[in-house]
Design a protein around this motif. Structure first.
Motif, mmCIF file in Angstrom:
data_model
loop_
_atom_site.group_PDB
_atom_site.id
_atom_site.type_symbol
_atom_site.label_atom_id
_atom_site.label_comp_id
_atom_site.label_asym_id
_atom_site.label_seq_id
_atom_site.Cartn_x
_atom_site.Cartn_y
_atom_site.Cartn_z
ATOM 1 N N GLU A 8 0.917 -1.154 0.077
ATOM 2 C CA GLU A 8 0.084 0.060 0.144
ATOM 3 C C GLU A 8 0.849 1.322 0.006
ATOM 4 N N VAL A 9 0.307 2.437 -0.574
ATOM 5 C CA VAL A 9 0.967 3.575 -0.663
ATOM 6 C C VAL A 9 0.524 4.437 0.178
ATOM 7 N N SER A 10 1.527 4.957 1.301
ATOM 8 C CA SER A 10 1.138 5.764 2.360
ATOM 9 C C SER A 10 1.235 7.343 1.811
ATOM 10 N N ALA A 11 0.660 8.039 2.620
ATOM 11 C CA ALA A 11 0.628 9.414 2.487
ATOM 12 C C ALA A 11 2.115 10.110 2.675
ATOM 13 N N ALA A 54 -1.382 14.767 0.386
ATOM 14 C CA ALA A 54 -0.991 13.525 -0.049
ATOM 15 C C ALA A 54 -2.054 12.543 0.352
ATOM 16 N N ARG A 55 -2.903 12.755 1.401
ATOM 17 C CA ARG A 55 -4.077 11.847 1.731
ATOM 18 C C ARG A 55 -5.405 12.282 0.773
ATOM 19 N N ARG A 56 -5.433 13.454 0.350
ATOM 20 C CA ARG A 56 -6.532 13.959 -0.706
ATOM 21 C C ARG A 56 -6.231 13.293 -1.950
ATOM 22 N N LYS A 57 -4.770 13.515 -2.510
ATOM 23 C CA LYS A 57 -4.268 13.025 -3.562
ATOM 24 C C LYS A 57 -4.518 11.464 -3.834
ATOM 25 N N LEU A 58 -4.344 10.795 -2.552
ATOM 26 C CA LEU A 58 -4.481 9.206 -2.703
ATOM 27 C C LEU A 58 -6.002 9.034 -2.836
ATOM 28 N N GLU A 106 -7.028 9.786 -6.586
ATOM 29 C CA GLU A 106 -6.473 9.057 -7.548
ATOM 30 C C GLU A 106 -6.141 7.789 -7.296
ATOM 31 N N GLY A 107 -6.370 7.250 -5.863
ATOM 32 C CA GLY A 107 -5.891 6.151 -5.556
ATOM 33 C C GLY A 107 -4.167 5.706 -5.590
ATOM 34 N N PRO A 108 -3.896 4.617 -5.181
ATOM 35 C CA PRO A 108 -2.277 4.256 -5.091
ATOM 36 C C PRO A 108 -1.511 4.540 -6.284
#
Length: 69
Positions: A30-33, A52-56, A59-61
Motif C-alpha cells: 500500500e502507498v502511504s501519504a 497527499a491524503r487528498r491525492k490518494l 487518484e488511488g495508489p
C-alpha cells in the motif's frame, strides 16, 4: 589509452535497457501519504500529509506513479 579491447562486441541498446517491471514504483504494498510526500521531495508536515491524503483519495495508489519516473 583506450580501455576497450579491439573486436569486443558492444552491447546493443536493447541489452542495456531497463526491464519494464523495474520501471514501476508499485511493489504490491500500500502507498502511504508519507510515501507520496517523500516522492515529491518535500518535507513531511501536517500540510503535505493532508495534500497527499487528498491525492490518494482522489487518484488511488497509482497517483505515486505520476510523481516518480
Amino acid at each position: 589509452m583506450p580501455t576497450s579491447q579491439p573486436g569486443a562486441a558492444r552491447p546493443s541498446p536493447d541489452d542495456r535497457a531497463t526491464p519494464d517491471d523495474l520501471l514501476h514504483t508499485r511493489t504490491g504494498t500500500e502507498v502511504s501519504a508519507e510515501d507520496m510526500v517523500l516522492a515529491t521531495g518535500r518535507d513531511v508536515t501536517p500540510r503535505t500529509l493532508a495534500w497527499a491524503r487528498r491525492k490518494l483519495a482522489e487518484e488511488g495508489p497509482g497517483a505515486i506513479e505520476k510523481l516518480l519516473p
